[in-house]
Enzyme design. Structure first.
Site, short mmCIF file in Angstrom:
data_model
loop_
_atom_site.label_atom_id
_atom_site.label_comp_id
_atom_site.label_asym_id
_atom_site.label_seq_id
_atom_site.Cartn_x
_atom_site.Cartn_y
_atom_site.Cartn_z
N ASP A 104 0.84 -1.19 0.00
CA ASP A 104 0.00 0.00 0.00
C ASP A 104 0.88 1.25 0.00
OD1 ASP A 104 -1.91 1.97 0.41
OD2 ASP A 104 -3.05 0.79 1.85
N ASN A 152 -0.55 1.92 -5.62
CA ASN A 152 -0.36 3.22 -6.28
C ASN A 152 0.97 3.79 -5.82
OD1 ASN A 152 -2.98 3.86 -4.12
ND2 ASN A 152 -0.99 4.76 -3.65
N HIS A 179 0.83 2.59 4.03
CA HIS A 179 -0.08 3.73 4.12
C HIS A 179 0.15 4.45 5.43
CE1 HIS A 179 -3.76 6.10 4.10
NE2 HIS A 179 -4.04 5.67 2.87
N CYS A 226 -6.28 4.13 -3.94
CA CYS A 226 -6.43 2.77 -3.44
C CYS A 226 -7.63 1.97 -3.94
CB CYS A 226 -6.46 2.83 -1.92
SG CYS A 226 -6.68 1.25 -1.15
N HIS A 254 -10.70 -2.72 1.22
CA HIS A 254 -10.98 -1.34 0.77
C HIS A 254 -11.86 -1.27 -0.47
CE1 HIS A 254 -9.28 2.97 1.37
NE2 HIS A 254 -10.58 2.88 1.52
N LYS A 287 -5.88 -5.74 3.78
CA LYS A 287 -6.70 -4.58 3.46
C LYS A 287 -7.55 -4.82 2.21
CE LYS A 287 -6.22 0.25 2.06
NZ LYS A 287 -5.27 1.36 1.82
#
Length: 519
Positions: free
Chosen positions: A34, A285, A232, A74, A130, A128
């Site tokens: 992340d 990303n 993150h 994300c 999301h 994660k």
């Protein structure tokens, strides 16, 4: 009697054939970081990152130098990975899902997990998600082909954050104290709330090892999607990683990812399945440079998270499969996370979904060093608009920016004014043009050089056709919010949201010998 024996032998042969067929299907592990940028990992050139296990992955397989994700933020990026489709098609735009949103990845979207499940794979997701939670957890991974899930369904930045490093270091980012504490789900049940960030990654890594061990022992092909909470913001890590690197808190968090990768590799080797396991490592990303040294690095690429410049969507990409993917290879072939679904479909004998895909089968790149079927890539911003459409188009080594815009994730005082949120949406006619093979930093605009007129006109035609033919799905992120869809292990409690607290056992996530059964 002879007939009975003959039938018995035939049945036995069918059982053996079925077993061999299952064993011939490769295990698949996707490791998804992340906010880890193109320049964050040792094998991509960072001088002080401690990433020996990820670097070993790269030396054992293929490192992509021109690998892209479907979005610079994300949620839409993760939707693109799992569906092989651009964000406007999935409805996962604009921006990302928040804990109180009622929408999620549409239930009619077909994920790679669902496709693999249909051909006999055991499917698990750790970390994660999301892609929404919704009322009655309708959008959790278990509704998209994953038989097992352990994790926080969104970023830990959407929870109250108190302690991020051992023993009692406060988080460097305030997060969102008005939401419920971070919930750890085991399938559809909350087993811990708020999550303990200091032990979270140990739980994840142990669950991954147990998942691998369990299915290996049963000779079942498996698909594991391990999506890290790291890196993150706010950065966090367990005791053994605090002040463990030269790079500060980001480096410490990255080191914990690397340790987790090592745990997965160790288990795969321990089970003796390395030669039948495809591993792919990437990131969702580019880096969130608004946090400066605590936010990651895009290396030589321009800008970062939130933008359609290279630093926003070009990310690390590493593929490993001993004996199948050549070791120590760097490829400049164009590829994307959206290419994983069609590639894995071909590899496993499953069937492509009956929908429009934006991915391509990249088997020829992985297994024979051939050319990629992909020669075009479309860059959508974090907040796509139907009336504007795609911002930039890459064709072969050339990239044309029809629109540019800065992003808050790059920071107000970014050294490059194009990256700052003050860089407002700008239309370019003619579009900016860069040769990324010669200029990956997007420094030298070629649109006034007459020798590039033909290539610019060709990309413009590609752009127009794409804009005219793109099918937009209604936004799921713009659906109404509702505080009572925020995950709470004690529904209806008061005072909300601070009353949402519980700690239930989940044996599959505990550090213990690998003899546990999957719930």
């Amino acid at each position: 009697m002879a007939v009975v024996s003959y039938i018995g032998v035939l049945c036995l042969l069918l059982v053996v054939a079925t077993s061999v067929g299952e064993l011939s299907k490769p295990n698949i592990v996707i490791l998804f970081a992340d906010d880890v940028g193109y320049g964050d990992i040792g094998c991509y050139g960072h001088p002080t990152s401690s990433t020996p296990h990820i670097d070993k992955l790269a030396s054992s397989g293929m490192l992509f130098t021109q690998f892209y994700v479907g979005s610079p933020v994300c949620s839409p990026s993760r939707a693109s990975l799992l569906t092989g489709r651009l964000p406007p098609r999935t409805g996962v735009y604009p921006g990302v899902f928040q804990a109180n949103m009622t929408g999620g990845l549409p239930l009619n979207e077909t994920t790679v997990a669902k496709l693999l499940q249909e051909v006999g794979y055991q499917t698990g997701m750790i970390g994660k998600w999301h892609l929404g939670v919704g009322k009655n957890q309708k959008y959790l991974p278990t509704n998209f082909g994953f038989e097992y899930y352990l994790g926080i369904p969104y970023t830990h930045a959407q929870c109250p954050c108190v302690t991020c490093f051992w023993p009692n270091d406060p988080c460097l980012v305030n997060c969102k104290p008005y939401f419920t504490g971070c919930p750890i789900f085991h399938n559809n049940e909350i087993i811990e709330q708020p999550a303990d960030l200091l032990t979270l990654n140990e739980k994840y890594a142990t669950a991954a090892q147990n998942f691998i061990a369990e299915h290996s022992s049963r000779n079942q092909p498996f698909f594991l999607y391990y999506a890290f909470q790291h890196c993150h913001a706010p950065q966090f890590a367990g005791k053994q990683f605090r002040n463990s690197t030269l790079r500060g808190v980001f480096g410490d968090s990255l080191a914990e990812i690397d340790w987790s990768v090592g745990q997965v590799l160790e288990e795969i080797n321990k089970q003796g399945i390395a030669d039948n396991t495809l591993i792919f490592f990437s990131s969702d990303n580019g880096p969130s440079t608004q946090h400066k040294a605590e936010g990651g690095a895009a290396g030589l690429l321009k800008c970062g998270k939130g933008t359609t410049y290279e630093g926003g969507q070009r990310v690390p990409g590493i593929a490993v499969w001993p004996g199948k993917i050549p070791a120590g290879v760097r490829t400049a072939e164009l590829a994307s996370t959206m290419d994983l679904l069609p590639t894995l479909v071909k590899l496993t004998g499953s069937e492509l979904p009956n929908t429009t895909l934006d991915g391509f089968d990249i088997s020829s790149v992985l297994f024979s060093g051939g050319k990629s079927q992909r020669d075009t890539f479309f860059f959508y911003p974090q907040n796509p608009r139907h009336d504007i459409g795609v911002y930039a188009v890459r064709y072969q080594q050339y990239k044309a920016h029809f629109y540019t815009e800065g992003a808050s994730e790059c920071g107000r005082d970014n050294h490059d004014v194009d990256c700052r949120p003050s860089a407002k949406l700008t239309k370019h006619n003619p579009p900016l043009l860069f040769n990324l093979n010669q200029d990956p930093s997007e420094l030298y605009n070629l649109n006034t050089d007459k020798q590039y007129t033909d290539i610019l006109n060709h990309i413009t035609q590609i752009y127009k056709h794409h804009v005219e033919t793109m099918d937009w799905t209604q936004s799921e992120i713009l659906k109404p919010t509702d505080p009572y869809v925020e995950p709470c292990c004690t529904p209806g409690c008061e005072p909300f949201p601070s009353c949402c607290q519980c700690h239930r056992s989940n044996p599959y996530s505990m550090p213990s010998p690998h003899v546990l059964q999957i719930p």
